[in-house]
Design a protein around this motif. Sequence first.
Motif, mmCIF file in Angstrom:
data_model
loop_
_atom_site.group_PDB
_atom_site.id
_atom_site.type_symbol
_atom_site.label_atom_id
_atom_site.label_comp_id
_atom_site.label_asym_id
_atom_site.label_seq_id
_atom_site.Cartn_x
_atom_site.Cartn_y
_atom_site.Cartn_z
ATOM 1 N N GLY A 135 -7.837 -10.730 -22.323
ATOM 2 C CA GLY A 135 -8.522 -10.500 -21.054
ATOM 3 C C GLY A 135 -9.309 -11.714 -20.598
ATOM 4 O O GLY A 135 -9.317 -12.061 -19.405
ATOM 5 N N SER A 136 -9.972 -12.392 -21.522
ATOM 6 C CA SER A 136 -10.763 -13.574 -21.183
ATOM 7 C C SER A 136 -9.882 -14.715 -20.687
ATOM 8 O O SER A 136 -10.225 -15.415 -19.726
ATOM 9 N N LEU A 137 -8.729 -14.894 -21.324
ATOM 10 C CA LEU A 137 -7.819 -15.954 -20.904
ATOM 11 C C LEU A 137 -7.191 -15.652 -19.544
ATOM 12 O O LEU A 137 -7.007 -16.561 -18.725
ATOM 13 N N LEU A 138 -6.882 -14.385 -19.296
ATOM 14 C CA LEU A 138 -6.374 -14.030 -17.966
ATOM 15 C C LEU A 138 -7.435 -14.251 -16.900
ATOM 16 O O LEU A 138 -7.118 -14.600 -15.756
ATOM 17 N N PHE A 139 -8.707 -14.051 -17.270
ATOM 18 C CA PHE A 139 -9.790 -14.355 -16.334
ATOM 19 C C PHE A 139 -9.784 -15.837 -15.988
ATOM 20 O O PHE A 139 -9.925 -16.210 -14.804
ATOM 21 N N LEU A 140 -9.620 -16.694 -16.979
ATOM 22 C CA LEU A 140 -9.576 -18.136 -16.711
ATOM 23 C C LEU A 140 -8.435 -18.481 -15.762
ATOM 24 O O LEU A 140 -8.563 -19.371 -14.916
#
Length: 228
Positions: A135-140
Amino acid sequence: MFMVSLIGAAAAPLMVFIGYLDYKAKKPDMPVLFSEAFSQTNLYVLLLIGTLLYGVITAYLFNREYVEDTLKNLLTIPVSKISFIASKLVLLFIWILVLTLVAWGLTFILGWIGQYEGLSAGVLLQSLKQFLIGGSLLFLLSTPTIFVTFLFKNYVPTIIFTAVITMGNVALANREYKALYPWSAVHLIADNGFVPEYPPLYSYAAIIATAIIGLIATIVYFKKADIH
């Protein structure tokens, strides 16, 4: 919009649950493992549903002031354009994390209902880690979507953009080049499933470069754009 996004976040766990029900009906003696359910759900979230869902949320957050014609009023409060982008990014990050936790939690609940096997603290912690990293990487990787939203000031191009990204994920799902495609590389990193042809550094570099280029393009364009 938040309630609609919760329904979207529930799609992957439900799809996996229905699939395993069919599997159990055909092979009742074969166990269904929690680790497999978490892994499959995260796969659907990161490569299919999440890309589209988070893209729609991004378009909603960054385009609503244009649609409601309130952006020019916000910037006269005064609120700087950088602060405006930063506040939206914080909200987007929190939103994505909430939906990630919903998908993870629903997978656990459905697994408990379906009597999956192999539940342990290690499985729960490892799966939660994978969900949060993804989820954090998709946010980036939301920054290119933000740029497209600002550029066209319309939901349709953004949805098409995220759909094309998702098609890329599907096309590269079984190919080694997925390590170089930022959005499919997210799953490799979260699942620690790197391909031998390309070292992990390539995947990290692809994601970071895409995120930075998207952010710079967004800031430069938005700062120069005239707000009417």
